[in-house]
Scaffold this motif. Structure first.
Motif, PDB file in Angstrom:
ATOM      1  N   GLY A   7      47.556  25.895  26.928  1.00  0.00           N
ATOM      2  CA  GLY A   7      49.002  26.698  26.479  1.00  0.00           C
ATOM      3  C   GLY A   7      48.857  26.246  24.517  1.00  0.00           C
ATOM      4  O   GLY A   7      47.423  26.374  24.344  1.00  0.00           O
ATOM      5  N   GLY A 151      55.099  18.137  25.995  1.00  0.00           N
ATOM      6  CA  GLY A 151      55.040  18.419  27.157  1.00  0.00           C
ATOM      7  C   GLY A 151      56.215  18.338  27.737  1.00  0.00           C
ATOM      8  O   GLY A 151      57.489  16.632  27.067  1.00  0.00           O
ATOM      9  N   GLY A 160      63.842  24.674  32.746  1.00  0.00           N
ATOM     10  CA  GLY A 160      62.408  24.747  31.960  1.00  0.00           C
ATOM     11  C   GLY A 160      62.106  26.272  30.872  1.00  0.00           C
ATOM     12  O   GLY A 160      61.902  25.652  29.948  1.00  0.00           O
ATOM     13  N   ILE A 164      61.165  25.193  26.692  1.00  0.00           N
ATOM     14  CA  ILE A 164      60.398  26.128  26.012  1.00  0.00           C
ATOM     15  C   ILE A 164      61.343  25.978  25.176  1.00  0.00           C
ATOM     16  O   ILE A 164      60.257  27.656  23.915  1.00  0.00           O
ATOM     17  CB  ILE A 164      59.668  27.463  26.982  1.00  0.00           C
ATOM     18  CG1 ILE A 164      60.630  27.785  27.738  1.00  0.00           C
ATOM     19  CG2 ILE A 164      58.784  26.256  28.235  1.00  0.00           C
ATOM     20  CD1 ILE A 164      59.675  28.469  28.161  1.00  0.00           C
ATOM     21  N   GLU A 165      62.435  26.727  24.433  1.00  0.00           N
ATOM     22  CA  GLU A 165      63.168  27.241  23.017  1.00  0.00           C
ATOM     23  C   GLU A 165      63.203  26.158  22.562  1.00  0.00           C
ATOM     24  O   GLU A 165      62.856  26.334  21.398  1.00  0.00           O
ATOM     25  CB  GLU A 165      64.733  27.315  23.614  1.00  0.00           C
ATOM     26  CG  GLU A 165      65.097  28.610  24.308  1.00  0.00           C
ATOM     27  CD  GLU A 165      66.773  28.111  24.445  1.00  0.00           C
ATOM     28  OE1 GLU A 165      66.856  27.515  23.566  1.00  0.00           O
ATOM     29  OE2 GLU A 165      67.188  28.998  25.741  1.00  0.00           O
ATOM     30  N   VAL A 169      56.964  22.140  22.022  1.00  0.00           N
ATOM     31  CA  VAL A 169      57.084  21.668  23.248  1.00  0.00           C
ATOM     32  C   VAL A 169      56.162  22.336  23.441  1.00  0.00           C
ATOM     33  O   VAL A 169      55.505  23.667  23.857  1.00  0.00           O
ATOM     34  CB  VAL A 169      58.306  22.159  24.901  1.00  0.00           C
ATOM     35  CG1 VAL A 169      58.144  21.956  25.456  1.00  0.00           C
ATOM     36  CG2 VAL A 169      59.313  21.291  24.733  1.00  0.00           C
ATOM     37  N   THR A 170      54.837  22.070  24.488  1.00  0.00           N
ATOM     38  CA  THR A 170      53.309  23.389  23.908  1.00  0.00           C
ATOM     39  C   THR A 170      52.933  23.227  25.758  1.00  0.00           C
ATOM     40  O   THR A 170      52.681  24.268  25.593  1.00  0.00           O
ATOM     41  CB  THR A 170      52.575  22.379  23.330  1.00  0.00           C
ATOM     42  OG1 THR A 170      52.425  20.886  24.464  1.00  0.00           O
ATOM     43  CG2 THR A 170      52.398  21.691  21.731  1.00  0.00           C
ATOM     44  N   THR A 171      53.566  22.358  26.793  1.00  0.00           N
ATOM     45  CA  THR A 171      53.455  22.782  27.726  1.00  0.00           C
ATOM     46  C   THR A 171      54.375  22.260  28.464  1.00  0.00           C
ATOM     47  O   THR A 171      55.618  21.723  28.512  1.00  0.00           O
ATOM     48  CB  THR A 171      52.200  21.666  28.689  1.00  0.00           C
ATOM     49  OG1 THR A 171      52.535  20.242  28.571  1.00  0.00           O
ATOM     50  CG2 THR A 171      50.891  21.829  27.457  1.00  0.00           C
ATOM     51  N   LEU A 172      54.716  22.596  30.146  1.00  0.00           N
ATOM     52  CA  LEU A 172      55.614  22.766  30.958  1.00  0.00           C
ATOM     53  C   LEU A 172      54.439  22.034  32.794  1.00  0.00           C
ATOM     54  O   LEU A 172      53.734  22.777  32.607  1.00  0.00           O
ATOM     55  CB  LEU A 172      56.608  24.048  31.118  1.00  0.00           C
ATOM     56  CG  LEU A 172      57.616  24.076  31.649  1.00  0.00           C
ATOM     57  CD1 LEU A 172      58.521  22.947  30.792  1.00  0.00           C
ATOM     58  CD2 LEU A 172      57.905  24.904  31.868  1.00  0.00           C
ATOM     59  N   ALA A 191      57.269  31.849  29.583  1.00  0.00           N
ATOM     60  CA  ALA A 191      56.498  30.843  29.354  1.00  0.00           C
ATOM     61  C   ALA A 191      55.145  31.246  28.717  1.00  0.00           C
ATOM     62  O   ALA A 191      54.809  30.623  26.624  1.00  0.00           O
ATOM     63  CB  ALA A 191      55.207  29.815  30.577  1.00  0.00           C
ATOM     64  N   ARG A 194      55.182  32.455  24.712  1.00  0.00           N
ATOM     65  CA  ARG A 194      55.849  31.542  23.764  1.00  0.00           C
ATOM     66  C   ARG A 194      54.376  30.759  23.842  1.00  0.00           C
ATOM     67  O   ARG A 194      54.589  29.198  23.072  1.00  0.00           O
ATOM     68  CB  ARG A 194      57.202  30.519  24.216  1.00  0.00           C
ATOM     69  CG  ARG A 194      58.002  31.365  24.432  1.00  0.00           C
ATOM     70  CD  ARG A 194      59.511  30.472  24.823  1.00  0.00           C
ATOM     71  NE  ARG A 194      60.689  30.939  24.643  1.00  0.00           N
ATOM     72  CZ  ARG A 194      61.229  30.998  23.347  1.00  0.00           C
ATOM     73  NH1 ARG A 194      61.391  30.457  22.661  1.00  0.00           N
ATOM     74  NH2 ARG A 194      62.729  31.969  24.062  1.00  0.00           N
ATOM     75  N   VAL A 196      53.312  28.494  26.207  1.00  0.00           N
ATOM     76  CA  VAL A 196      53.378  27.163  26.372  1.00  0.00           C
ATOM     77  C   VAL A 196      52.354  27.082  27.994  1.00  0.00           C
ATOM     78  O   VAL A 196      52.424  27.375  29.276  1.00  0.00           O
ATOM     79  CB  VAL A 196      54.771  27.161  27.101  1.00  0.00           C
ATOM     80  CG1 VAL A 196      54.772  26.162  28.038  1.00  0.00           C
ATOM     81  CG2 VAL A 196      55.748  26.569  25.857  1.00  0.00           C
TER      82      VAL A 196
END
Length: 328
Positions: A7, A151, A160, A164-165, A169-172, A191, A194, A196
């Protein structure tokens, strides 16, 4: 080993990476640093450059082992850890900017590192996702050089989508496997939109998808596969992906028939996850070096055919989906 972009971190990471929940030995046993060192070094030797840990794994011992590895190797190794699960009780009210800061600083001390490549909220209560001040403190920590990226590790698709809104937040990190397919419907698309990165955990459904378990398999009293089948200790979805054990065994037998030439189903199950381009990496665990070797085999397998993917989907739709799909 193939590498994929994580991401908006920009990191190029091994598509098969390593989760360290069990790196000190079997679940419930005392943490073995010699065992951890063997697995961690074998992982890097095999091309793995992304390692996921948490402050609660082995009560901090896993972080210490990972930090020791990073300091002893010349390769670029990206480290992800997690925070929040030490809170007792683990409730929304316990999450404060101050507690998050303390956890980050404790992880840095544990690993003897100057900065964390990635810190992840560790499956916080759903209410936490609606508290911007918890996410905002990580911007301050980044400005101070203590972290590089934030993350979130989640239990549910809805969590999730909310996480990510937040732009920072760069990772999930999420559960995704042959028995947990709901993320493909909306979460993967959002994801990707965005930018992510997606880190897939529990890819083997707590070992069910190795094909090595049977109705007679026994698990030690300290093993979550024994005591958490109905979610007695933590989210039920973390144990066998929330699937009833016997139903899972039946589905695995059907999957085995799709791959008659494969005595070990684990690499196939990992390869299935990697068929989805939205996935940045998969982080199977290993409690002994042989399991790591098995996991790395997935990198050498050819892509699954469209027919095989459809057949796995059909088994999921018929046997597994009614049990788990709308819960997580």
């Amino acid at each position: 080993m193939q590498y994929r972009k994580l991401g908006k971190t920009g990191f190029s990471i091994s598509e098969i990476s390593l989760g360290t929940w069990q790196v000190g030995g079997k679940w419930g046993e005392p943490f073995s640093h010699p065992n951890a060192d063997k697995i961690l070094n074998a992982a890097v030797d095999g091309g793995i450059n992304f390692i996921d840990t948490a402050d609660v794994y082995g009560d901090g011992e896993s972080e210490k082992a990972v930090g020791r590895l990073v300091r002893s190797r010349s390769e670029q190794i990206y480290v992800a850890t997690k925070c929040g699960r030490q809170l007792q009780p683990h409730v929304n009210e316990a999450y404060t900017p101050e507690s998050m800061r303390k956890f980050v600083e404790a992880s840095l001390r544990n690993m003897q590192l100057e900065t964390l490549d990635l810190i992840q909220l560790h499956c916080p209560p759903t209410e936490v996702y609606y508290r911007p001040e918890i996410f905002e403190v990580f911007d301050r920590l980044k400005e101070e050089g203590k972290i590089q990226n934030l993350g979130v590790s989640v239990e549910k698709v809805e969590e999730g989508l909310k996480a990510i809104e937040y732009p920072n937040v760069t990772t999930l990190q999420l559960i995704f496997n042959m028995f947990r397919q709901r993320p493909t419907e909306l979460l993967f698309k959002e994801a990707q939109r965005r930018d992510v990165g997606l880190i897939v955990r529990v890819p083997l459904a707590s070992g069910l998808l190795t094909g090595k378990f049977s109705a007679e398999t026994s698990f030690s009293p300290e093993d979550h596969r024994n005591f958490n089948r109905q979610g007695e200790a933590f989210d039920k979805g973390e144990t066998f992906s929330g699937v009833d054990y016997n139903t899972g065994l039946e589905a695995v037998e059907e999957i085995k028939h799709l791959f008659p030439d494969q005595p070990n189903l684990a690499p196939i199950a990992l390869r299935w996850v990697l068929m989805f381009n939205e996935v940045s990496c998969v982080i199977p665990g290993a409690s002994k070096p042989e399991q790591l070797t098995s996991n790395l085999q997935a990198a050498e397998l050819p892509a699954l055919s469209e027919e095989q993917m459809q057949q796995v989907q059909a088994i999921y739709d018929r046997k597994i989906k009614p049990q788990v799909h709308q819960i997580w």
